[in-house]
Scaffold this motif. Structure first.
Motif, mmCIF file in Angstrom:
data_model
loop_
_atom_site.group_PDB
_atom_site.id
_atom_site.type_symbol
_atom_site.label_atom_id
_atom_site.label_comp_id
_atom_site.label_asym_id
_atom_site.label_seq_id
_atom_site.Cartn_x
_atom_site.Cartn_y
_atom_site.Cartn_z
ATOM 1 N N ALA A 138 -7.352 1.033 11.006
ATOM 2 C CA ALA A 138 -6.400 0.846 12.100
ATOM 3 C C ALA A 138 -5.277 1.869 12.060
ATOM 4 N N ARG A 139 -5.132 2.583 10.928
ATOM 5 C CA ARG A 139 -4.121 3.637 10.785
ATOM 6 C C ARG A 139 -4.773 5.017 10.824
ATOM 7 N N GLY A 140 -6.071 5.061 11.130
ATOM 8 C CA GLY A 140 -6.780 6.334 11.123
ATOM 9 C C GLY A 140 -7.139 6.806 9.742
ATOM 10 N N LEU A 141 -7.169 5.890 8.775
ATOM 11 C CA LEU A 141 -7.422 6.243 7.386
ATOM 12 C C LEU A 141 -8.642 5.479 6.877
ATOM 13 N N VAL A 142 -8.982 5.698 5.607
ATOM 14 C CA VAL A 142 -10.094 5.021 4.952
ATOM 15 C C VAL A 142 -9.577 4.432 3.644
ATOM 16 N N GLY A 151 0.803 -1.213 0.000
ATOM 17 C CA GLY A 151 0.000 0.000 0.000
ATOM 18 C C GLY A 151 0.835 1.262 0.000
ATOM 19 N N MET A 152 0.228 2.342 0.435
ATOM 20 C CA MET A 152 0.897 3.635 0.463
ATOM 21 C C MET A 152 2.079 3.613 1.425
ATOM 22 N N ASP A 153 3.166 4.227 1.022
ATOM 23 C CA ASP A 153 4.347 4.338 1.883
ATOM 24 C C ASP A 153 4.053 5.342 2.998
ATOM 25 N N LEU A 154 3.787 4.820 4.196
ATOM 26 C CA LEU A 154 3.385 5.699 5.296
ATOM 27 C C LEU A 154 4.518 6.619 5.748
ATOM 28 N N LYS A 155 5.765 6.224 5.514
ATOM 29 C CA LYS A 155 6.884 7.109 5.865
ATOM 30 C C LYS A 155 6.936 8.313 4.938
ATOM 31 N N ALA A 156 6.518 8.117 3.684
ATOM 32 C CA ALA A 156 6.527 9.221 2.717
ATOM 33 C C ALA A 156 5.257 10.061 2.799
ATOM 34 N N PHE A 157 4.202 9.497 3.406
ATOM 35 C CA PHE A 157 2.893 10.158 3.410
ATOM 36 C C PHE A 157 2.906 11.575 3.990
ATOM 37 N N PRO A 158 3.586 11.836 5.127
ATOM 38 C CA PRO A 158 3.532 13.197 5.668
ATOM 39 C C PRO A 158 4.050 14.258 4.695
ATOM 40 N N GLY A 159 5.034 13.897 3.872
ATOM 41 C CA GLY A 159 5.596 14.870 2.936
ATOM 42 C C GLY A 159 4.966 14.841 1.559
ATOM 43 N N GLU A 160 4.535 13.656 1.113
ATOM 44 C CA GLU A 160 4.050 13.499 -0.259
ATOM 45 C C GLU A 160 2.523 13.408 -0.361
ATOM 46 N N GLY A 161 1.849 13.088 0.749
ATOM 47 C CA GLY A 161 0.417 12.849 0.685
ATOM 48 C C GLY A 161 0.127 11.526 0.005
ATOM 49 N N VAL A 162 -1.123 11.302 -0.347
ATOM 50 C CA VAL A 162 -1.506 10.085 -1.046
ATOM 51 C C VAL A 162 -0.908 10.127 -2.456
ATOM 52 N N PRO A 163 -0.169 9.079 -2.862
ATOM 53 C CA PRO A 163 0.513 9.114 -4.171
ATOM 54 C C PRO A 163 -0.411 8.838 -5.348
ATOM 55 N N ARG A 164 -1.378 9.748 -5.535
ATOM 56 C CA ARG A 164 -2.251 9.688 -6.701
ATOM 57 C C ARG A 164 -1.569 10.383 -7.868
ATOM 58 N N VAL A 165 -1.970 10.020 -9.077
ATOM 59 C CA VAL A 165 -1.446 10.658 -10.278
ATOM 60 C C VAL A 165 -2.621 11.301 -11.022
ATOM 61 N N ALA A 210 1.925 -10.230 0.358
ATOM 62 C CA ALA A 210 0.972 -9.227 0.835
ATOM 63 C C ALA A 210 0.396 -8.386 -0.296
ATOM 64 N N ALA A 211 -0.930 -8.281 -0.298
ATOM 65 C CA ALA A 211 -1.636 -7.281 -1.105
ATOM 66 C C ALA A 211 -2.571 -6.585 -0.126
ATOM 67 N N VAL A 212 -2.060 -5.570 0.521
ATOM 68 C CA VAL A 212 -2.807 -4.956 1.616
ATOM 69 C C VAL A 212 -2.928 -3.454 1.405
ATOM 70 N N ALA A 213 -3.958 -2.870 2.041
ATOM 71 C CA ALA A 213 -4.214 -1.437 1.952
ATOM 72 C C ALA A 213 -4.279 -1.028 0.481
ATOM 73 N N GLY A 214 -3.530 0.012 0.106
ATOM 74 C CA GLY A 214 -3.539 0.441 -1.283
ATOM 75 C C GLY A 214 -3.085 -0.643 -2.242
ATOM 76 N N GLY A 215 -2.276 -1.578 -1.765
ATOM 77 C CA GLY A 215 -1.874 -2.695 -2.617
ATOM 78 C C GLY A 215 -3.051 -3.563 -3.001
ATOM 79 N N PHE A 216 -3.944 -3.806 -2.055
ATOM 80 C CA PHE A 216 -5.163 -4.545 -2.353
ATOM 81 C C PHE A 216 -6.045 -3.738 -3.296
ATOM 82 N N GLU A 217 -6.085 -2.427 -3.103
ATOM 83 C CA GLU A 217 -6.887 -1.579 -3.981
ATOM 84 C C GLU A 217 -6.344 -1.591 -5.406
ATOM 85 N N LEU A 218 -5.039 -1.683 -5.579
ATOM 86 C CA LEU A 218 -4.472 -1.830 -6.922
ATOM 87 C C LEU A 218 -4.944 -3.134 -7.551
#
Length: 268
Positions: free
Chosen positions: A139-143, A72-86, A110-118
């Motif tokens: 569980a991460r405060g997200l949807v 899924g989304m790289d949570l370490k990059a999330f604070p600076g990059e936000g959700v990696p949409r294109v 693993a195909a979890v979080a955004g990985g499962f959505e892909l």
């Protein structure tokens, strides 16, 4: 200027390989289970654009390196990059994209979080029997906002989908296959082979007919039958006048494999 040989060259975050009309797209950040940051998202988007616009490419396969599909989304990059949409195409340029060509997810690990959505954004899924799926966003405060909450209830029995969405529980690939979420279950390390076999079966059919079939499914989802036929007929009518339609009928009568026109054939 010569490059400094002491400075290591980073591996590409996405690998692509062309195999007989099939584009294999491999997420390549194995150290973080192929988590999606902006660089990976942009690279996947570029690969999907190539698939969409290169006539000789008929089917895509999305898979991951290092024994996992995507965490899924790289949570370490999330604070600076936000959700990696294109742009308007969603996570990694896929989850909200309007595509015309089939895309297969080949899932290991693993195909979890955004990985499962892909994976859910793909048309077909092959998975190793050791793979697993989850949407742990709450569980991460997200949807699960890149298709998880939208698509999963239509792919699994409603209450099972709701349990996954609300409790963040994991679904093992054999159970996913039993409920029809996975097309083909394989041994560990064999998901890509199964995806390539599916791609070959798709490529045996007329490319334009395949694309229009996908288009009809997308355009009529959720409509009542009368409205669906009204939407479908302008899409399908031109197919019956193509060179491939004539070739398909002739090949059937002559009991031989059809030879399809590439690039896409003309009507009339």
């Amino acid at each position: 200027m010569m490059s400094n040989p002491s400075v290591p060259i980073a591996d590409p975050v996405v690998l692509t390989e062309r195999r007989d009309g099939v584009l294999v797209i491999t997420l390549n950040r194995p150290a973080v289970r192929n988590a999606v940051n902006k660089a990976l998202a942009d690279a996947v988007d570029t690969a999907l654009t190539d698939l969409e616009h290169e006539a000789e490419l008929e089917v895509g396969i999305l898979t991951g390196a290092g024994g996992h599909f995507c965490s899924g989304m790289d949570l370490k990059a999330f604070p600076g990059e936000g959700v990696p949409r294109v742009a308007d195409r969603g996570l990694a340029g896929l989850t909200r994209a309007r595509r015309s060509k089939p895309l297969i997810a080949a899932v290991e690990g693993a195909a979890v979080a955004g990985g499962f959505e892909l994976a859910l954004a793909c048309d077909l899924i092959t998975a190793a029997d050791t793979a697993f799926f989850a949407l742990p966003e709450p569980a991460r405060g997200l949807v699960a906002s890149e298709g998880g909450a939208i698509r999963l209830p239509g792919r699994l029995p409603h209450h099972l989908a709701m349990e996954m969405l609300l409790t963040c529980c994991t679904l093992a690939a054999p159970d996913a296959a039993r409920h029809g979420l996975v097309n083909h279950l394989t041994g560990q390390g064999k998901a890509l082979d199964a995806a390539l076999a599916l791609a070959a079966r798709i490529r045996a059919n007329a490319p334009r007919a395949v694309r229009v079939t996908r288009q009809v499914v997308a355009a009529t989802r959720g409509l009542d039958d009368h409205t669906a036929f009204t939407v479908q007929d302008p899409l399908t009518a031109p197919v019956f006048a193509t060179d491939s339609a004539a070739e398909g009928a002739l090949a059937f009568c002559e009991k031989r494999p059809a030879t399809w026109t590439v690039p896409p054939d003309s009507a009339g």
